[in-house]
Motif scaffolding. Sequence first.
Motif, short mmCIF file in Angstrom:
data_model
loop_
_atom_site.label_atom_id
_atom_site.label_comp_id
_atom_site.label_asym_id
_atom_site.label_seq_id
_atom_site.Cartn_x
_atom_site.Cartn_y
_atom_site.Cartn_z
N ARG A 263 1.22 -1.58 -0.09
CA ARG A 263 0.15 0.16 -0.09
C ARG A 263 1.09 1.16 -0.04
O ARG A 263 0.74 2.12 -0.24
CB ARG A 263 -1.03 0.22 1.45
CG ARG A 263 -2.11 1.53 1.64
CD ARG A 263 -3.10 1.08 2.41
NE ARG A 263 -3.69 -0.31 2.16
CZ ARG A 263 -3.67 -0.84 3.00
NH1 ARG A 263 -3.47 -0.51 5.18
NH2 ARG A 263 -4.44 -1.99 3.38
N TRP A 264 2.02 1.05 1.07
CA TRP A 264 3.01 2.84 0.73
C TRP A 264 3.59 2.65 -0.63
O TRP A 264 3.86 3.77 -1.13
CB TRP A 264 3.98 2.33 2.26
CG TRP A 264 5.26 3.34 1.76
CD1 TRP A 264 5.33 4.41 2.63
CD2 TRP A 264 6.13 2.49 1.99
NE1 TRP A 264 6.06 5.36 2.20
CE2 TRP A 264 6.65 4.16 2.10
CE3 TRP A 264 7.14 2.07 1.72
CZ2 TRP A 264 8.31 4.38 2.33
CZ3 TRP A 264 8.87 2.36 1.52
CH2 TRP A 264 8.94 3.18 1.48
N GLY B 91 3.10 5.43 -3.91
CA GLY B 91 4.10 6.81 -4.40
C GLY B 91 5.04 6.92 -3.70
O GLY B 91 5.56 8.15 -3.00
N ARG B 92 4.85 6.77 -1.89
CA ARG B 92 5.88 6.68 -0.74
C ARG B 92 5.97 7.93 -0.44
O ARG B 92 6.86 7.79 0.27
CB ARG B 92 7.02 5.74 -1.06
CG ARG B 92 7.17 4.60 -1.64
CD ARG B 92 9.64 4.39 -1.65
NE ARG B 92 9.43 4.32 -3.56
CZ ARG B 92 10.31 3.89 -3.74
NH1 ARG B 92 11.20 3.94 -3.34
NH2 ARG B 92 10.35 4.35 -5.09
N LYS B 93 4.39 8.55 -0.27
CA LYS B 93 4.57 10.08 0.25
C LYS B 93 4.33 10.10 0.98
O LYS B 93 4.41 10.86 1.76
CB LYS B 93 2.90 10.14 -0.75
CG LYS B 93 2.48 10.55 -1.97
CD LYS B 93 1.24 10.83 -2.53
CE LYS B 93 1.22 10.08 -4.32
NZ LYS B 93 -0.49 10.12 -4.46
N SER B 94 4.20 9.03 1.62
CA SER B 94 4.45 8.57 3.84
C SER B 94 5.29 9.01 4.13
O SER B 94 6.01 8.60 3.36
CB SER B 94 3.54 7.90 4.40
OG SER B 94 3.69 6.27 4.25
#
Length: 191
Positions: free
Chosen positions: A176-177, A181-184
């Motif tokens: 999910r991460w 797009g590794r936004k978190s």
Amino acid sequence: MLEILLAVLSGSAAVGMRIALPLLVIAIYSEALWARIPLLSQLAPPIVFGILASWSILELVASKDRLGQRLLQALELVLSPVIGALVGIAIAKGMGVIGSQVLVLAALSGVFALVLQLLQVGWTYRLRRVPLWILFGQDLICVILTLFAFGAPKEGGLIALLMLWLAIRSAVQWQRWYREGRKSKPVKLPD
């Protein structure tokens, strides 16, 4: 047979966290069981014990340093399926399993150790810096799981299955991460 499977899972979960420490515990725990480990039982016991003790100390010390942790994980990622299979064979033979079932349990043990090793690598990548309390907890759980593989296989196997559940949940979260797009931000655990 279920008890044997749980014992093998417990031993392979220990190998999935550290490589030499479970082997050292097995060497100290039972000479009869040590004699059932393929390849290693053919070497002189003092030499193997010295290597395992040195490697265990290296694992315990180097895992607390970021660079040491990365180098150790690379080495353990390659060796975990092999050592996991060897421990699976030793536990299975120690519990009286013979024939092709030993090979099936060895394969399962090697794959399970690799999955848990991949889980560690993933968490190290995701967290960037793993807190020391988690690393000390891993060392303790590794020893406990190794001892449970022989003394309390049901409990050790249940802990190993919980670790498998954690690996599956982590994989879903990482997927999910990655899709987002590794936004978190990276996960931060308290020190």
